[in-house]
Design a protein around this motif. Structure first.
Motif, PDB file in Angstrom:
ATOM      1  N   SER A  46      19.845  24.621   7.247  1.00  0.00           N
ATOM      2  CA  SER A  46      19.344  25.571   6.272  1.00  0.00           C
ATOM      3  C   SER A  46      20.220  26.817   6.260  1.00  0.00           C
ATOM      4  CB  SER A  46      17.905  25.962   6.609  1.00  0.00           C
ATOM      5  OG  SER A  46      17.452  26.939   5.709  1.00  0.00           O
ATOM      6  N   LEU A  47      20.501  27.320   5.065  1.00  0.00           N
ATOM      7  CA  LEU A  47      21.306  28.520   4.934  1.00  0.00           C
ATOM      8  C   LEU A  47      20.496  29.771   5.242  1.00  0.00           C
ATOM      9  CD1 LEU A  47      23.120  27.587   1.618  1.00  0.00           C
ATOM     10  CD2 LEU A  47      24.064  27.514   3.917  1.00  0.00           C
ATOM     11  N   LEU A  48      19.187  29.700   5.027  1.00  0.00           N
ATOM     12  CA  LEU A  48      18.304  30.834   5.236  1.00  0.00           C
ATOM     13  C   LEU A  48      17.059  30.379   5.978  1.00  0.00           C
ATOM     14  CD1 LEU A  48      18.517  32.247   1.608  1.00  0.00           C
ATOM     15  CD2 LEU A  48      19.623  33.211   3.599  1.00  0.00           C
ATOM     16  N   VAL A 109       3.539  32.513 -14.848  1.00  0.00           N
ATOM     17  CA  VAL A 109       4.362  31.672 -13.996  1.00  0.00           C
ATOM     18  C   VAL A 109       3.518  30.475 -13.569  1.00  0.00           C
ATOM     19  CG1 VAL A 109       5.678  31.543 -11.849  1.00  0.00           C
ATOM     20  CG2 VAL A 109       5.735  33.639 -13.228  1.00  0.00           C
ATOM     21  N   VAL A 110       3.987  29.279 -13.911  1.00  0.00           N
ATOM     22  CA  VAL A 110       3.290  28.047 -13.552  1.00  0.00           C
ATOM     23  C   VAL A 110       3.708  27.596 -12.158  1.00  0.00           C
ATOM     24  CG1 VAL A 110       2.942  25.633 -14.210  1.00  0.00           C
ATOM     25  CG2 VAL A 110       3.121  27.385 -15.976  1.00  0.00           C
ATOM     26  N   SER A 111       5.006  27.705 -11.852  1.00  0.00           N
ATOM     27  CA  SER A 111       5.510  27.394 -10.517  1.00  0.00           C
ATOM     28  C   SER A 111       6.744  28.237 -10.250  1.00  0.00           C
ATOM     29  CB  SER A 111       5.833  25.905 -10.382  1.00  0.00           C
ATOM     30  OG  SER A 111       6.978  25.577 -11.140  1.00  0.00           O
ATOM     31  N   LEU A 112       7.009  28.464  -8.958  1.00  0.00           N
ATOM     32  CA  LEU A 112       8.154  29.254  -8.553  1.00  0.00           C
ATOM     33  C   LEU A 112       8.731  28.656  -7.281  1.00  0.00           C
ATOM     34  CD1 LEU A 112       9.949  31.758  -8.933  1.00  0.00           C
ATOM     35  CD2 LEU A 112       8.218  33.086  -7.725  1.00  0.00           C
ATOM     36  N   GLN A 113       9.948  28.169  -7.371  1.00  0.00           N
ATOM     37  CA  GLN A 113      10.634  27.543  -6.242  1.00  0.00           C
ATOM     38  C   GLN A 113      11.836  28.396  -5.865  1.00  0.00           C
ATOM     39  OE1 GLN A 113       9.483  24.645  -4.808  1.00  0.00           O
ATOM     40  NE2 GLN A 113       7.785  24.826  -6.236  1.00  0.00           N
ATOM     41  N   ALA A 114      12.187  28.384  -4.581  1.00  0.00           N
ATOM     42  CA  ALA A 114      13.347  29.138  -4.118  1.00  0.00           C
ATOM     43  C   ALA A 114      14.182  28.255  -3.198  1.00  0.00           C
ATOM     44  CB  ALA A 114      12.901  30.391  -3.375  1.00  0.00           C
ATOM     45  N   ALA A 115      15.507  28.336  -3.375  1.00  0.00           N
ATOM     46  CA  ALA A 115      16.438  27.564  -2.538  1.00  0.00           C
ATOM     47  C   ALA A 115      17.613  28.450  -2.163  1.00  0.00           C
ATOM     48  CB  ALA A 115      16.932  26.330  -3.292  1.00  0.00           C
ATOM     49  N   GLY A 116      17.986  28.397  -0.889  1.00  0.00           N
ATOM     50  CA  GLY A 116      19.122  29.182  -0.418  1.00  0.00           C
ATOM     51  C   GLY A 116      20.424  28.649  -0.990  1.00  0.00           C
ATOM     52  N   GLN A 117      21.226  29.531  -1.541  1.00  0.00           N
ATOM     53  CA  GLN A 117      22.530  29.167  -2.096  1.00  0.00           C
ATOM     54  C   GLN A 117      23.639  29.506  -1.109  1.00  0.00           C
ATOM     55  OE1 GLN A 117      21.436  27.133  -4.545  1.00  0.00           O
ATOM     56  NE2 GLN A 117      23.181  27.818  -5.710  1.00  0.00           N
ATOM     57  N   ALA A 118      23.505  30.629  -0.455  1.00  0.00           N
ATOM     58  CA  ALA A 118      24.474  31.127   0.507  1.00  0.00           C
ATOM     59  C   ALA A 118      23.733  32.156   1.355  1.00  0.00           C
ATOM     60  CB  ALA A 118      25.668  31.767  -0.218  1.00  0.00           C
ATOM     61  N   PRO A 119      24.293  32.554   2.483  1.00  0.00           N
ATOM     62  CA  PRO A 119      23.624  33.599   3.256  1.00  0.00           C
ATOM     63  C   PRO A 119      23.405  34.842   2.380  1.00  0.00           C
ATOM     64  CG  PRO A 119      25.363  32.599   4.552  1.00  0.00           C
ATOM     65  CD  PRO A 119      25.498  32.053   3.153  1.00  0.00           C
ATOM     66  N   GLY A 120      22.152  35.285   2.297  1.00  0.00           N
ATOM     67  CA  GLY A 120      21.831  36.456   1.507  1.00  0.00           C
ATOM     68  C   GLY A 120      21.694  36.208   0.018  1.00  0.00           C
ATOM     69  N   GLU A 121      21.687  34.948  -0.409  1.00  0.00           N
ATOM     70  CA  GLU A 121      21.558  34.629  -1.833  1.00  0.00           C
ATOM     71  C   GLU A 121      20.646  33.437  -2.038  1.00  0.00           C
ATOM     72  OE1 GLU A 121      24.338  32.888  -5.328  1.00  0.00           O
ATOM     73  OE2 GLU A 121      25.129  34.637  -4.282  1.00  0.00           O
ATOM     74  N   VAL A 122      19.696  33.605  -2.954  1.00  0.00           N
ATOM     75  CA  VAL A 122      18.705  32.570  -3.245  1.00  0.00           C
ATOM     76  C   VAL A 122      18.670  32.322  -4.743  1.00  0.00           C
ATOM     77  CG1 VAL A 122      16.209  32.108  -3.247  1.00  0.00           C
ATOM     78  CG2 VAL A 122      17.289  33.103  -1.227  1.00  0.00           C
ATOM     79  N   LEU A 138      13.111  29.553 -16.041  1.00  0.00           N
ATOM     80  CA  LEU A 138      13.936  30.739 -15.858  1.00  0.00           C
ATOM     81  C   LEU A 138      14.596  30.606 -14.499  1.00  0.00           C
ATOM     82  CD1 LEU A 138      11.631  33.712 -16.962  1.00  0.00           C
ATOM     83  CD2 LEU A 138      13.628  32.815 -18.167  1.00  0.00           C
ATOM     84  N   ARG A 139      15.894  30.864 -14.442  1.00  0.00           N
ATOM     85  CA  ARG A 139      16.625  30.818 -13.173  1.00  0.00           C
ATOM     86  C   ARG A 139      16.975  32.243 -12.774  1.00  0.00           C
ATOM     87  NH1 ARG A 139      17.713  27.126 -16.401  1.00  0.00           N
ATOM     88  NH2 ARG A 139      19.456  28.166 -17.404  1.00  0.00           N
ATOM     89  N   LEU A 140      16.587  32.609 -11.565  1.00  0.00           N
ATOM     90  CA  LEU A 140      16.818  33.956 -11.058  1.00  0.00           C
ATOM     91  C   LEU A 140      17.748  33.895  -9.857  1.00  0.00           C
ATOM     92  CD1 LEU A 140      13.067  35.028 -10.892  1.00  0.00           C
ATOM     93  CD2 LEU A 140      14.618  35.392 -12.784  1.00  0.00           C
ATOM     94  N   THR A 141      18.716  34.776  -9.823  1.00  0.00           N
ATOM     95  CA  THR A 141      19.535  34.937  -8.634  1.00  0.00           C
ATOM     96  C   THR A 141      18.939  36.113  -7.871  1.00  0.00           C
ATOM     97  OG1 THR A 141      21.494  34.155  -9.786  1.00  0.00           O
ATOM     98  CG2 THR A 141      21.853  35.364  -7.742  1.00  0.00           C
ATOM     99  N   VAL A 142      18.543  35.864  -6.629  1.00  0.00           N
ATOM    100  CA  VAL A 142      17.925  36.879  -5.794  1.00  0.00           C
ATOM    101  C   VAL A 142      18.867  37.119  -4.615  1.00  0.00           C
ATOM    102  CG1 VAL A 142      15.812  37.567  -4.587  1.00  0.00           C
ATOM    103  CG2 VAL A 142      15.683  35.900  -6.442  1.00  0.00           C
ATOM    104  N   GLU A 143      19.253  38.374  -4.428  1.00  0.00           N
ATOM    105  CA  GLU A 143      20.215  38.705  -3.378  1.00  0.00           C
ATOM    106  C   GLU A 143      19.623  39.697  -2.394  1.00  0.00           C
ATOM    107  OE1 GLU A 143      24.207  39.655  -4.688  1.00  0.00           O
ATOM    108  OE2 GLU A 143      23.759  38.781  -6.645  1.00  0.00           O
ATOM    109  N   GLU A 144      20.012  39.536  -1.138  1.00  0.00           N
ATOM    110  CA  GLU A 144      19.609  40.502  -0.121  1.00  0.00           C
ATOM    111  C   GLU A 144      20.630  41.630  -0.137  1.00  0.00           C
ATOM    112  OE1 GLU A 144      17.811  40.429   4.350  1.00  0.00           O
ATOM    113  OE2 GLU A 144      19.468  39.079   3.914  1.00  0.00           O
ATOM    114  N   ILE A 145      20.167  42.814  -0.510  1.00  0.00           N
ATOM    115  CA  ILE A 145      21.043  43.973  -0.623  1.00  0.00           C
ATOM    116  C   ILE A 145      20.456  45.091   0.232  1.00  0.00           C
ATOM    117  CG2 ILE A 145      22.035  45.691  -2.195  1.00  0.00           C
ATOM    118  CD1 ILE A 145      21.791  43.536  -4.418  1.00  0.00           C
ATOM    119  N   ARG A 146      21.183  45.491   1.236  1.00  0.00           N
ATOM    120  CA  ARG A 146      20.752  46.542   2.171  1.00  0.00           C
ATOM    121  C   ARG A 146      19.340  46.293   2.695  1.00  0.00           C
ATOM    122  NH1 ARG A 146      23.861  49.165  -1.610  1.00  0.00           N
ATOM    123  NH2 ARG A 146      22.129  49.878  -2.890  1.00  0.00           N
ATOM    124  N   GLY A 147      19.066  45.055   3.067  1.00  0.00           N
ATOM    125  CA  GLY A 147      17.789  44.708   3.675  1.00  0.00           C
ATOM    126  C   GLY A 147      16.644  44.423   2.714  1.00  0.00           C
TER     127      GLY A 147
END
Length: 157
Positions: A46-48, A109-122, A138-147
């Motif tokens: 797992s990446l995350l 929102v009917v369903s919401l799935q998340a998958a790690g793409q890279a460290p700090g990016e989902v 809808l596809r969302l890029t979620v990034e870890e920025i300063r915690g």
């Protein structure tokens, strides 16, 4: 005759290998190979952590709570939580053009799935139902920025 062609087309589609439609040219994820682990990663690794994925998924849900009314012409960009400044500027520039029929719909929102793409990016995928014929993704890029987990891109709809 026409019915036969329709049946043949359906059979051909079912037998054809699935086509992968990647991100649109110019999006932050363009050019990345989906599903391929990063160089040096072990298969199945797992990446995350589960906690990181859960935090990113929660951030995506909070973002969508403000984004969906905005996208349907009933909210402001300032009400959208957990968006990067870059995404917020993009949303302000490209205000959604909605029809009166779309404005009357109530997206959820009917369903919401998340998958790690890279460290700090989902990559989060939300299925949204609004009372129309079918739900859409809808596809969302979620990034870890300063915690903190922030949505940096939204695509689809």
């Amino acid at each position: 005759m026409l019915a036969g062609l329709v049946v043949l087309g359906a059979i051909g589609s079912a037998l054809a290998p699935p086509s992968e439609t990647g991100p649109r040219h110019g999006s932050p994820t363009a050019g990345r190979t989906r599903g391929a682990p990063p160089v040096g990663a072990k298969v199945g690794e797992s990446l995350l952590s589960a906690a990181q994925l859960d935090s990113a998924r929660t951030a995506a849900g909070r973002f969508l709570a403000g984004y969906l009314p905005f996208a349907y012409g009933r909210g402001s960009a300032s009400a959208i939580q957990l968006a990067t400044q870059g995404l917020r500027r993009k949303l302000l520039r490209k205000r959604a053009q909605v029809t009166p029929v779309e404005r009357r719909r109530h997206p959820r929102v009917v369903s919401l799935q998340a998958a790690g793409q890279a460290p700090g990016e989902v990559l989060a995928t939300a299925m949204v139902g609004d009372g129309g014929i079918t739900a859409y993704a809808l596809r969302l890029t979620v990034e870890e920025i300063r915690g903190s987990w922030l949505v940096s891109d939204v695509d689809g709809g």
